[in-house]
Design a protein around this motif. Structure first.
Motif: not given
Length: 694
Positions: A172, A176, A186-188
């Motif tokens: 998670e 980037t 973190t993703y999203l």
């Protein structure tokens, strides 16, 4: 072994050692940020640069192996320099680049005093900076209620990314962007969902990831540090309790390769704020239907009066957090009174009465690294023993472990073969997995309380024992029969014989007898997570630290000390005897549990034969020699003649599927339920589960 010359010191090391490991074996100190012994090699911080003779430029020692180094022209060992002028200049350059964008906010950073970047910039950095452009800024990231982020400080070492992906199994966190635009996020923007997520705080070498509940509470030099053991599950993880004055501020992991390596669960780390909330700090006696604060003398006299009932009308139960000393004092007092209604298994697990191996994790927690086939029965190790689950995942990642599950179909963070939901699947196990168990050199079967704390628990134990015997679970130097306990007190209670005597009632029987008016007095030694009797003619005496379910039902409350407030003994699921040490003092008028029972015995005219903790421990070891073997997991040492097929009892197996003994990971005991942090985590977990279900 391969010879290598490091700073004029010739050593022999395995050829697959990295240069960094070889340098440390030679006594050289190598700085690093991205490298960690338990994570994959990233090689992206370049702080570990060394000079290798013949190489055109400095070499990242974490990413180069000894076997890849070229010998000298006449076959001389490779030469590595860690203190040369070239190395010094290279490290200073790396440090200068790392500090180009790093904010100078050390006075307010929670890592102050514990920051690797601070320490290494002093030891290996330049005396001044040459960069005068504007520093970049990065938005903070949402990682949930436990991890505070200041991502402007991040140096992109990627330790956190590798930990959540490799160890926790929850990918998670990631990176980037490229170059100067690279960010860890973190993703999203969602909360971390792993039960081990807060270990990234320890891994972060700067102040980018810190403890949100602990933020701005203290500096490390203000804290008294006490080495102790964890009681939030049955593993007995090695921890360090940091306190200031009489308040415990944080819990950190200690390295123990045999139990928890260097990880701890989020509950172990962050439930500490529950130590100061909902505390029982004075004795209470129920008068006219209302609990009223009284003096210790009044409370002890009132309690002693309840002991005048006949031994058949008195019962005692020990809860999940009870220490060995308190259970021993309870047993001695009840024994002096002739009481046989005793039970240290409030959830009703059908264990005890057999050989000690029948209730231990005999393979040892580290033994899973030797196993080749593992069968989990009625257990969810992710919630019942999160640190052990990470060890199982590690072996799966290495391709060395085949895993099967009979029980709840849960996301364990590694794939497994699902073999059935309930007891019938044990007797019906066949096919390829059964053949693999029989052919395995190191087979393991792990039972949880979800399989044993049922009406048919004894029959389940017999069925699992027969399966274990049929596959040869006990071999020379190996015992693959394991019970994974979720409570810190359970093995200690079984080792003490805190089980019903001849004709005595078990926990369920005592509750039923109390509801029927057949029991006059019921002692609850920290019992909160089990069925309790309703209000009636039975006087309930509660000894514990928190105002939880047991205290709400009690007629007499004798306030005890929490785990961090006493010197006490616990036995983990392996049978390893460990001492916890006091980091703070009990709140208010609370006392250590064993001393309460000693004082009560004197008032009741059954004075116990010890006046101090050393005297109590001496009698404990004299009566039960097992407790004299400190920090020793017996493993297969005493398994000769052990036959699991004889465990349990004959009976019909129910059709009801197994369920995990832990319904809510963050709320498993009174301390955790009193914690605001754990309550917030439970809400976040419930929200995440709801979103996933949709």
């Amino acid at each position: 072994m391969t010879k290598i010359l490091i700073d004029d010191v010739e050593i022999d090391v395995p050829p697959d050692y990295s240069l960094l490991q070889a340098c440390e074996a030679a006594g050289a100190e190598i700085p690093r940020f991205c490298y960690h012994e338990r994570l994959s090699v990233a090689g992206n911080c370049r702080m570990c640069l060394v000079e290798v003779k013949g190489a055109p430029k400095p070499v990242a020692s974490c990413a180069q192996q000894v076997k890849d180094q070229r010998p000298g022209p006449n076959g001389e060992p490779p030469v590595v320099l860690t203190k040369s002028a070239l190395v010094k200049k290279a490290r200073e350059g790396v440090m200068e680049f790392l500090l180009i964008n790093h904010p100078l906010d050390c006075p307010i950073c929670d890592q102050g005093g514990e920051c690797d970047l601070q320490d290494q910039s002093v030891a290996y950095g330049r005396p001044g900076a040459r960069f005068d452009e504007n520093k970049r800024a990065v938005e903070e990231k949402q990682m949930g209620p436990l991890v505070k982020t200041v991502m402007t400080r991040c140096i992109q070492c990627t330790r956190c990314v590798r930990f959540v992906t490799e160890v926790a199994g929850v990918p998670e966190i990631g990176a980037t962007g490229r170059g100067e635009d690279m960010e860890i996020t973190t993703y999203l923007e969602k909360s971390l969902t792993s039960e081990l997520s807060a270990n990234v705080i320890d891994l972060c070498p700067v102040g980018a990831l810190t403890s949100k509940p602990y933020a701005f509470n203290a500096r490390p030099w203000e804290l008294t540090k006490t080495e102790s053991v964890d009681v939030m599950d049955g593993l007995g993880s090695a921890i360090r309790i940091d306190a200031r004055g009489d308040e415990v501020l944080r819990v950190l992991p200690r390295v123990n390769e045999e139990i928890n390596e260097e990880w701890i669960s989020d509950k172990t780390r962050f439930a500490v704020d529950g130590l100061k909330r909902q505390r029982l700090d004075r004795p209470y006696v129920r008068r006219d239907g209302k609990l009223t604060a009284v003096s210790w003398d009044e409370a002890l006299i009132a309690t002693a009066q309840t002991l005048r009932a006949g031994p058949d009308r008195i019962g005692a139960m020990a809860g999940d957090l009870a220490c060995v000393e308190s259970m021993k004092a309870t047993l001695d007092l009840m024994g002096a009174l002739g009481v046989k209604n005793l039970d240290g298994r409030p959830t009703g697990a059908k264990l005890g009465g057999g050989p000690r191996q029948s209730w231990l994790f005999n393979s040892t927690l580290m033994g899973v690294e030797e196993a080749d086939v593992l069968l989990l029965i009625g257990v969810n190790p992710r919630t019942e023993a999160a640190v052990f689950n990470a060890r199982i995942r590690k072996m799966w990642l290495q391709g060395a472990l085949r895993i099967g599950v009979i029980g709840p179909r849960a996301d364990l963070r590694y794939p497994y073969e699902y073999l059935g939901a309930g007891p019938q699947s044990i007797a019906a196990l066949s096919g390829d997995f059964l053949d693999a168990l029989k052919a395995a050199k190191r087979p393991m079967i792990v039972l949880g309380e979800g399989a044993l704390a049922r009406a048919d628990g004894a029959a389940v134990l017999r069925a699992a024992g027969r399966l274990a015997a049929s596959v040869g679970i006990v071999k020379e130097g190996w015992n693959g029969w394991n019970v994974l306990h979720g409570a810190a007190a359970r093995v200690g209670a079984l080792d003490l014989g805190f089980v019903p005597g001849d004709g005595g009632l078990d926990a369920a029987g005592m509750v039923a007898a109390a509801d029927d008016g057949k029991l006059d007095t019921l002692f609850l030694l920290g019992v909160d997570d089990a069925p309790l009797p309703g209000k009636g003619r039975t006087t309930v005496v509660y000894i514990g630290s928190h105002g939880d379910a047991g205290a709400h039902r009690a007629d007499i409350i004798l306030p005890g000390a929490a785990y961090a407030e006493k010197n006490a003994t616990w036995v983990n699921t392996e049978g390893r005897v460990q001492h916890g040490r006091r980091a703070a003092y009990p709140k208010g008028d609370a006392r250590e549990d064993w001393s309460i029972l000693r004082a009560l015995s004197a008032v009741a005219g059954k004075t116990l034969p010890y006046d101090s903790l050393p005297a109590l421990r001496a009698k404990l070891i004299a009566d039960h020699p097992t407790f004299g073997h400190m920090d020793y997991a017996p493993g297969a040492a005493d398994s000769a003649g052990f036959d699991p097929a004889t465990l349990g009892a004959e009976g019909s197996l129910g059709a009801e599927p197994f369920a995990s003994a832990v319904a809510a990971f963050h709320l498993t005991n009174p301390i955790a339920r009193a914690s605001l942090t754990m309550a917030e985590c439970a809400r976040a977990a419930a929200s995440t589960a709801h979103i996933a279900a949709e």
